[in-house]
Enzyme design. Structure first.
Site, PDB file in Angstrom:
ATOM      1  N   SER A 137       0.964  -0.504   0.016  1.00 43.03           N
ATOM      2  CA  SER A 137       0.005   0.272   0.144  1.00 43.03           C
ATOM      3  C   SER A 137       0.925   1.483   0.025  1.00 43.03           C
ATOM      4  O   SER A 137       0.547   2.595  -0.482  1.00 43.03           O
ATOM      5  CB  SER A 137      -0.751   0.351   1.499  1.00 43.03           C
ATOM      6  N   HIS A 196       1.491   4.931   4.435  1.00 42.75           N
ATOM      7  CA  HIS A 196       0.477   5.353   3.407  1.00 42.75           C
ATOM      8  C   HIS A 196       1.195   7.247   2.960  1.00 42.75           C
ATOM      9  O   HIS A 196       0.547   7.245   1.525  1.00 42.75           O
ATOM     10  CB  HIS A 196      -1.159   5.818   4.049  1.00 42.75           C
TER      11      HIS A 196
END
Length: 220
Positions: A137, A196
């Site tokens: 991610s 992230h």
């Protein structure tokens, strides 16, 4: 006097052929998905201790295991984890690889993933957290950042409808998937939000370096 047809004796006018619409390959996107899926099933059979050693943590870098910045990018903690990441990678990858070409696209993915991993370690160090991190991610958020940069630059240069490399449907899908991933990170437990954020910022800045400000090097 009746009209008489006289054939044209000169050279026919030269008409420049319309350039073909360039399209990049999608080999890197499917290669990345394939590697992630294979590694996921292989690591299912690893002992938990070895699995943790391949993940990224402050301790792994402190002990010189820098390669965990790479290995952790291709590991996932469960089926829902890898499914969500690979669906997002499929959407973003098919959009960006065509526009950037394989080299710049892979550079964006890998460098964003590494910076995301470093951001995670920095946050974990400041918080005194000894947990390890796995998942693609961070790199995928780098693709979000890069795609967002393209949307922003085209809006500034061309307006929303004139010459933009993304359609309204693509823009809507981009915003939906970005919002879904951000919301999931905020609501779910054990999510590396620092990775992230690091990947998102890294992707935006890297895209600016890779394509420049006028987007002349981006395929349509």
């Amino acid at each position: 006097m009746p009209f008489e047809y006289q054939p044209y004796q000169g050279q026919p006018p030269q008409v420049s052929p319309r350039p073909a619409r360039r399209r990049g390959s999608l080999h890197v996107t499917f290669m990345l998905i394939g590697i992630n899926v294979v590694v996921f099933f292989v690591t299912m059979f690893l002992p938990s201790r070895l699995y943790a050693q391949l993940g990224l943590s402050v301790w792994s870098l402190a002990t010189g295991r820098w390669w965990t910045l790479f290995t952790s990018m291709f590991m996932h903690s469960g089926f829902d984890h890898i499914l969500n990441n690979m669906l997002t990678l499929l959407f973003l990858g098919t959009q960006l690889e065509r526009r950037l070409g394989p080299r710049r696209y892979l550079t964006l993915y890998l460098v964003s993933g590494i910076i995301a991993g470093l951001a995670f370690c920095a946050g974990a160090y400041l918080a005194g957290d000894g947990a390890y991190c796995v998942g693609a991610s961070g790199a995928i958020f780098g693709l979000f950042g890069g795609f967002g940069y393209l949307i922003w630059r085209n809006h500034v240069l061309h307006g929303r409808h004139d010459g933009s490399p993304v359609t309204e449907i693509q823009l809507g899908a981009y915003l939906f998937m970005l919002g879904e991933n951000v919301l999931y990170g905020l609501m779910a437990a054990n999510v590396a939000n620092s990775a992230h954020i690091g990947g998102l910022v890294a992707g935006w800045l890297l895209m600016g370096r890779l394509v420049g400000s006028d987007l002349s090097r981006v395929n349509r």
